[in-house]
Design an enzyme around this catalytic site. Structure first.
Site, PDB file in Angstrom:
ATOM      1  N   GLY A  54       5.588   4.736  -8.723  1.00 18.36           N
ATOM      2  CA  GLY A  54       6.344   3.508  -9.021  1.00 18.36           C
ATOM      3  C   GLY A  54       5.413   2.293  -9.014  1.00 18.36           C
ATOM      4  O   GLY A  54       5.453   1.456  -9.926  1.00 18.36           O
ATOM      5  N   HIS A  55       4.555   2.209  -7.984  1.00 19.13           N
ATOM      6  CA  HIS A  55       3.583   1.104  -7.948  1.00 19.13           C
ATOM      7  C   HIS A  55       2.654   1.166  -9.163  1.00 19.13           C
ATOM      8  O   HIS A  55       2.311   0.138  -9.755  1.00 19.13           O
ATOM      9  CB  HIS A  55       2.698   1.194  -6.703  1.00 19.13           C
ATOM     10  CG  HIS A  55       3.404   1.033  -5.403  1.00 19.13           C
ATOM     11  ND1 HIS A  55       3.558   2.053  -4.502  1.00 19.13           N
ATOM     12  CD2 HIS A  55       3.988  -0.054  -4.842  1.00 19.13           C
ATOM     13  CE1 HIS A  55       4.203   1.617  -3.439  1.00 19.13           C
ATOM     14  NE2 HIS A  55       4.488   0.335  -3.622  1.00 19.13           N
ATOM     15  N   GLY A 105       0.821  -1.208   0.000  1.00 21.25           N
ATOM     16  CA  GLY A 105       0.000   0.000   0.000  1.00 21.25           C
ATOM     17  C   GLY A 105       0.854   1.256   0.000  1.00 21.25           C
ATOM     18  O   GLY A 105       2.021   1.223  -0.398  1.00 21.25           O
ATOM     19  N   GLN A 119      12.258  -2.733  -9.760  1.00 19.93           N
ATOM     20  CA  GLN A 119      13.722  -2.851  -9.759  1.00 19.93           C
ATOM     21  C   GLN A 119      14.344  -2.126  -8.566  1.00 19.93           C
ATOM     22  O   GLN A 119      15.448  -2.437  -8.131  1.00 19.93           O
ATOM     23  CB  GLN A 119      14.261  -2.297 -11.087  1.00 19.93           C
ATOM     24  CG  GLN A 119      15.779  -2.209 -11.194  1.00 19.93           C
ATOM     25  CD  GLN A 119      16.467  -3.560 -11.083  1.00 19.93           C
ATOM     26  OE1 GLN A 119      15.881  -4.597 -11.402  1.00 19.93           O
ATOM     27  NE2 GLN A 119      17.712  -3.553 -10.622  1.00 19.93           N
ATOM     28  N   LYS A 120      13.620  -1.152  -8.017  1.00 21.97           N
ATOM     29  CA  LYS A 120      14.081  -0.420  -6.829  1.00 21.97           C
ATOM     30  C   LYS A 120      14.569  -1.389  -5.740  1.00 21.97           C
ATOM     31  O   LYS A 120      15.581  -1.145  -5.087  1.00 21.97           O
ATOM     32  CB  LYS A 120      12.911   0.442  -6.341  1.00 21.97           C
ATOM     33  CG  LYS A 120      12.977   0.937  -4.936  1.00 21.97           C
ATOM     34  CD  LYS A 120      13.887   2.116  -4.817  1.00 21.97           C
ATOM     35  CE  LYS A 120      14.113   2.493  -3.373  1.00 21.97           C
ATOM     36  NZ  LYS A 120      13.143   1.974  -2.440  1.00 21.97           N
ATOM     37  N   SER A 149       7.766   4.486  -0.644  1.00 22.19           N
ATOM     38  CA  SER A 149       6.752   4.884   0.340  1.00 22.19           C
ATOM     39  C   SER A 149       7.428   5.503   1.559  1.00 22.19           C
ATOM     40  O   SER A 149       6.814   6.272   2.298  1.00 22.19           O
ATOM     41  CB  SER A 149       5.929   3.669   0.765  1.00 22.19           C
ATOM     42  OG  SER A 149       5.352   3.072  -0.381  1.00 22.19           O
ATOM     43  N   GLN A 194       8.137  -9.268   7.703  1.00 23.49           N
ATOM     44  CA  GLN A 194       9.342  -8.827   6.968  1.00 23.49           C
ATOM     45  C   GLN A 194       9.963  -7.593   7.607  1.00 23.49           C
ATOM     46  O   GLN A 194      10.929  -7.044   7.078  1.00 23.49           O
ATOM     47  CB  GLN A 194       9.047  -8.626   5.477  1.00 23.49           C
ATOM     48  CG  GLN A 194       8.210  -7.414   5.136  1.00 23.49           C
ATOM     49  CD  GLN A 194       7.915  -7.332   3.638  1.00 23.49           C
ATOM     50  OE1 GLN A 194       7.126  -8.110   3.100  1.00 23.49           O
ATOM     51  NE2 GLN A 194       8.556  -6.405   2.942  1.00 23.49           N
TER      52      GLN A 194
HETATM   53  O1  PAF Z   1       8.086  -4.695  -2.119  1.00 27.52           O
HETATM   54  C1  PAF Z   1       7.142  -4.769  -1.305  1.00 27.52           C
HETATM   55  O2  PAF Z   1       6.304  -3.871  -1.192  1.00 27.52           O
HETATM   56  C2  PAF Z   1       7.028  -5.980  -0.401  1.00 27.52           C
HETATM   57  O3  PAF Z   1       8.266  -6.441  -0.007  1.00 27.52           O
HETATM   58  C3  PAF Z   1       6.182  -7.115  -1.001  1.00 27.52           C
HETATM   59  C4  PAF Z   1       6.820  -7.671  -2.270  1.00 27.52           C
HETATM   60  C5  PAF Z   1       4.784  -6.605  -1.313  1.00 27.52           C
HETATM   61  C6  PAF Z   1       6.062  -8.277  -0.012  1.00 27.52           C
HETATM   62  O4  PAF Z   1       5.460  -7.853   1.179  1.00 27.52           O
END
Ligand code: PAF
Length: 271
Positions: free
Chosen positions: A27-28, A22, A139-140, A177, A52
């Protein structure tokens, strides 16, 4: 989610998945555009994946704005937004983690213990929930790309991993973000990453191939900015993240914010 995917598949429609946390930026949206162009159906997942993040990282303050994200994705013609709950993804009894060896160990892997295990686990679960034909990554996060490629190959996940170039601000700063954390002076200082990459690409174009000398050049440039604390700069192979190679990767801290960037020095730096 799986039921909808199965119906699309039965109807012969190809599915593109864009996994995100989110707080969407341009970029997204580039990932979404590419997914839109290459698939019949586009699914975007939004899930701030707790496993993560390290214990001292920014999970609590990570930017969240689901309403705005929904609006952007509706405008972009996305077919479905998958927003799983943490307790649905990780019920208390769950105990499986996906560990990708090798490429997940150096650099980001050693700076952020457990990070790639969290990424590999959630990506595996998202692939299982959506069963995409293709999945889109920026790629970032170059090392994440390498880890996810390895994962998809090693576990025969049958998903094509598509990588989309980094989108940059006019002054070269890679979109992230986390850029919202930067104060005015810090935001100014953050341009040092793209400046260093541009210089690295110029040195490479002028014939410099020695990864150690290129590394010293990058470190010197990054170190010239007083607000920047350098974590690492290396020039590595993009698949293994070991030397030798031409991918310059770097991580710095500016105040409380950690930023990463990268560029393949064999290519001109256009940002
Ligand atoms: O790049 C991200 O935003 C996250 O690492 C991902 C790939 C959505 C996994 O939580």
């Amino acid at each position: 989610m799986l039921e909808a995917s199965r119906q699309w598949r039965v109807a012969g429609r190809s599915i593109g998945l864009v996994p995100t946390m989110g707080a969407l930026h341009a970029g997204h949206m580039r990932l979404v555009e590419m997914a839109r162009a290459e698939n019949d159906v586009v699914v975007v997942s939004i899930f701030v994946n707790p496993i993560q993040f390290g214990p001292n990282e920014d999970l609590g303050r990570y930017p969240r704005d689901l309403k705005r994200d929904d609006e952007l994705l509706a405008k972009a013609g996305v077919d479905a937004i998958f927003v799983p709950e943490v307790r649905a993804m990780y019920p208390p009894e769950s105990s499986t983690r996906v560990h990708v060896g090798g490429v997940s160990e150096p650099l980001e892997g050693s700076a952020r213990p457990g990070h790639f295990e969290g990424v590999a686990t959630v990506v595996t679960k998202l692939f299982a929930a959506v069963e995409p034909d293709r999945a889109y990554f920026g790629q970032k996060d170059a090392q994440q790309v390498a880890v996810v490629r390895r994962l998809a190959l090693d576990l025969d996940l049958g998903v094509e991993i598509r990588v989309v170039p980094t989108v940059r601000e006019a002054d070269g700063l890679a979109l992230s973000s986390r850029n919202v954390y930067l104060g005015t002076a810090e935001r100014e200082a953050a341009t040092i990453l793209s400046k260093a990459l541009r210089e690295g690409a110029a040195a490479y174009a002028a014939g410099e191939r020695d990864p150690d000398r290129l590394r010293v050049l990058l470190l010197a440039r990054l170190g010239s900015e007083p607000l920047v604390e350098v974590e690492y700069a290396e020039v590595v192979d993009p698949a293994t993240f070991r030397k030798p190679g031409s991918l310059a990767v770097m991580a710095v801290r500016i105040g409380k914010t950690r930023l990463i960037d990268n560029h393949d020095l064999a290519l001109p730096f256009l940002g």
